[in-house]
Scaffold this active site. Structure first.
Site, PDB file in Angstrom:
ATOM      1  CE  LYS A 133      72.434  40.085  57.625  1.00  0.00           C
ATOM      2  NZ  LYS A 133      73.246  39.380  56.547  1.00  0.00           N
ATOM      3  CE1 TYR A 218      68.268  36.992  56.913  1.00  0.00           C
ATOM      4  CE2 TYR A 218      70.439  36.775  56.896  1.00  0.00           C
ATOM      5  CZ  TYR A 218      69.373  37.394  56.341  1.00  0.00           C
ATOM      6  OH  TYR A 218      69.393  38.349  55.342  1.00  0.00           O
TER       7      TYR A 218
HETATM    8  P1  NAD Z   1      78.743  43.913  48.342  1.00  0.00           P
HETATM    9  O1  NAD Z   1      80.108  43.912  48.815  1.00  0.00           O
HETATM   10  O2  NAD Z   1      78.044  43.461  47.303  1.00  0.00           O
HETATM   11  O3  NAD Z   1      78.351  45.783  48.435  1.00  0.00           O
HETATM   12  C1  NAD Z   1      78.861  46.460  49.586  1.00  0.00           C
HETATM   13  C2  NAD Z   1      79.043  47.781  48.854  1.00  0.00           C
HETATM   14  O4  NAD Z   1      79.769  48.758  49.890  1.00  0.00           O
HETATM   15  C3  NAD Z   1      79.781  47.857  47.565  1.00  0.00           C
HETATM   16  O5  NAD Z   1      79.213  48.820  46.781  1.00  0.00           O
HETATM   17  C4  NAD Z   1      80.987  48.670  47.921  1.00  0.00           C
HETATM   18  O6  NAD Z   1      81.599  49.496  46.875  1.00  0.00           O
HETATM   19  C5  NAD Z   1      80.669  49.490  49.279  1.00  0.00           C
HETATM   20  N1  NAD Z   1      81.621  49.669  50.322  1.00  0.00           N
HETATM   21  C6  NAD Z   1      82.035  51.084  50.591  1.00  0.00           C
HETATM   22  N2  NAD Z   1      83.110  51.114  51.302  1.00  0.00           N
HETATM   23  C7  NAD Z   1      83.668  49.764  51.323  1.00  0.00           C
HETATM   24  C8  NAD Z   1      84.742  49.139  51.818  1.00  0.00           C
HETATM   25  N3  NAD Z   1      85.702  50.003  52.451  1.00  0.00           N
HETATM   26  N4  NAD Z   1      85.190  47.944  51.356  1.00  0.00           N
HETATM   27  C9  NAD Z   1      84.242  47.422  50.601  1.00  0.00           C
HETATM   28  N5  NAD Z   1      83.036  47.763  50.147  1.00  0.00           N
HETATM   29  C10 NAD Z   1      82.871  49.033  50.348  1.00  0.00           C
HETATM   30  O7  NAD Z   1      77.962  43.476  49.825  1.00  0.00           O
HETATM   31  P2  NAD Z   1      76.371  43.443  49.893  1.00  0.00           P
HETATM   32  O8  NAD Z   1      76.215  41.694  49.818  1.00  0.00           O
HETATM   33  O9  NAD Z   1      75.670  44.263  48.970  1.00  0.00           O
HETATM   34  O10 NAD Z   1      76.366  43.563  51.570  1.00  0.00           O
HETATM   35  C11 NAD Z   1      76.002  44.790  52.133  1.00  0.00           C
HETATM   36  C12 NAD Z   1      75.186  44.582  53.466  1.00  0.00           C
HETATM   37  O11 NAD Z   1      74.037  44.424  53.148  1.00  0.00           O
HETATM   38  C13 NAD Z   1      75.882  43.913  54.311  1.00  0.00           C
HETATM   39  O12 NAD Z   1      75.942  44.469  55.499  1.00  0.00           O
HETATM   40  C14 NAD Z   1      75.031  42.728  54.388  1.00  0.00           C
HETATM   41  O13 NAD Z   1      75.164  41.967  55.625  1.00  0.00           O
HETATM   42  C15 NAD Z   1      73.845  43.072  54.069  1.00  0.00           C
HETATM   43  N6  NAD Z   1      73.140  42.192  53.360  1.00  0.00           N
HETATM   44  C16 NAD Z   1      71.621  42.009  53.652  1.00  0.00           C
HETATM   45  C17 NAD Z   1      71.010  41.153  52.767  1.00  0.00           C
HETATM   46  C18 NAD Z   1      69.403  40.767  53.177  1.00  0.00           C
HETATM   47  O14 NAD Z   1      69.046  39.698  52.903  1.00  0.00           O
HETATM   48  N7  NAD Z   1      69.179  41.634  54.191  1.00  0.00           N
HETATM   49  C19 NAD Z   1      71.383  40.309  51.936  1.00  0.00           C
HETATM   50  C20 NAD Z   1      72.817  40.504  51.461  1.00  0.00           C
HETATM   51  C21 NAD Z   1      73.686  41.505  52.113  1.00  0.00           C
END
Ligand code: NAD
Length: 367
Positions: A133, A218
């Site tokens: 999401k 949410y």
């Molecule tokens: P994060 O920054 O920790 O991880 C993102 C990942 O994407 C990294 O491994 C990064 O290397 C990669 N990536 C690939 N291309 C990239 C770019 N151009 N720039 C930056 N990063 C890049 O983020 P996250 O917290 O893991 O969030 C990722 C997704 O998950 C988002 O869409 C977020 O909304 C979603 N999320 C959902 C929940 C949930 O509870 N459902 C919780 C946290 C995050």
């Protein structure tokens, strides 16, 4: 560094209680002998790692592959999660996954604006798709994703983990049974204080917006599953106290209202500038339900006018992936849908909310 992950973990830590496991949960340790959904995660960041950890105790889904732009992460995941090298791909070569019969589904967990292209590529490779999401950054992109998955004859599911959470499901059951009477009002509060100003969540190109995209979604999604209807109009008011940190197109705080066909109204708050905001409240003519916290990693706490809901804590992502396996492999119908059209509805609402915030006008919507 303050982040959404820190926020969710703080909520979890603050409310940890010794869990009570009733018989029904113990019984679920029976050995499962049906088909396994074999999943590759794309985007090995903080949430991808959380899902990978949670999948270690799944019964119906198995982490078997990884896709990343960082080779060292792939090596690390191979040893940490026992993933064979032949199931690892870079962003450049991952279309080759179409020739890999050992991977059934790809779970896209990258920054929001990258979801669309990765989901479409996964669908073109003939793989089932799960996407985090918000499904994308606007309804136009979301529609393209839904269409591409339909065309490729693969399922598209959205990582709405709360749709499988026991307290949430009990409130939905009670509402459907008429326990709360006619539903009149919902309040959704979703927010945390965001830290590092350089993170992608504060970059319009990658996030597609601000707090609304990340955490406000949410309350939007929650308003729909708690009330049990889709809204027909929205209004919204944006406030910004720090225009340096929250640049043009990155919303800091939006208060918004959703109107529902049955007459209920939702009043919600989405913010990146306040902690301790994770609460749903539903009110009907005969009773109420509260979830507080409502969407953190848990334990989720629920209560209604009839008393506390004492469901044991479950790891949301473990339950989600087992349920998604059943949906994809066995055609199971979840109580609250998690398919791409569900993600698309939330994107249409987000588009309407941004328009309402910009114009100051009430915006009618048809979902
Ligand atoms: P994060 O920054 O920790 O991880 C993102 C990942 O994407 C990294 O491994 C990064 O290397 C990669 N990536 C690939 N291309 C990239 C770019 N151009 N720039 C930056 N990063 C890049 O983020 P996250 O917290 O893991 O969030 C990722 C997704 O998950 C988002 O869409 C977020 O909304 C979603 N999320 C959902 C929940 C949930 O509870 N459902 C919780 C946290 C995050």
């Amino acid at each position: 560094m303050n982040s959404r992950r820190d926020f969710l973990q703080k909520i979890a830590a603050a409310s940890i209680v010794v869990p009570f496991f009733p018989k029904a949960v113990e019984a679920s340790t029976e050995v499962y002998q049906g088909p396994l959904l074999r999943v590759a995660i794309l985007g090995l960041g903080s949430y991808g790692t959380r899902v990978a950890d949670a999948m270690q105790t799944c019964k119906k889904a198995k982490l078997v592959g990884a896709i990343s732009g960082t080779p060292s992460k792939l090596t690390n995941w191979q040893s940490k999660y026992n993933i064979p090298e032949k199931n690892c791909y870079s962003y450049q070569n991952f279309d080759q996954v179409k020739n890999n019969p050992d991977i059934d589904a790809i779970y896209v967990i990258t920054p929001n604006s990258l979801h669309k292209d990765f989901v479409i590529r996964a669908a073109k490779a003939g793989k089932q798709v799960i996407c985090e999401k918000p499904m994308s950054v606007n309804a136009k992109d979301g529609q393209e994703m839904v269409d591409a998955c339909k065309k490729a004859n693969v399922k598209l599911l959205v990582g709405y983990r709360m749709h499988f959470e026991p307290n949430t499901l009990e409130i939905i059951r009670m509402r459907n049974a008429g326990d709360f009477g006619k539903i009149m009002f919902f309040q959704g509060l979703s927010g945390f204080t965001i830290g590092d100003p350089t993170q992608w969540r504060l970059n319009k190109q990658l996030a597609g917006g601000g707090a609304m995209m990340d955490i406000g979604v949410y309350s939007i999604n929650g308003a729909r599953y708690m009330i049990g209807e889709d809204p027909i109009w929205v209004t919204a008011e944006e406030t910004k106290t720090d225009p340096v940190k929250f640049k043009e197109g990155v919303d800091e705080t939006i208060q918004f209202q959703l109107g529902f066909p049955g007459g209920a109204v939702a009043s919600c708050l989405s913010t990146y500038s306040m902690n301790n905001l994770d609460r749903f409240f539903l009110n009907g003519t005969k009773g109420f339900a509260e979830l507080n916290p409502s969407t953190g990693y848990g334990p989720i706490k629920g209560r209604t006018n009839k008393g506390e809901l004492n469901f044991p804590h479950v790891t949301h992502q473990t339950v989600q992936m087992d349920e998604m396996s059943d949906i994809i492999l066995n055609g199971k119908q979840p109580v609250v849908p998690v398919d791409g059209s569900e993600g698309l509805k939330d994107l249409k609402i987000i588009d309407a909310l941004y328009l309402a915030a910009r114009t100051g006008k009430k915006v009618d919507i048809k979902l």
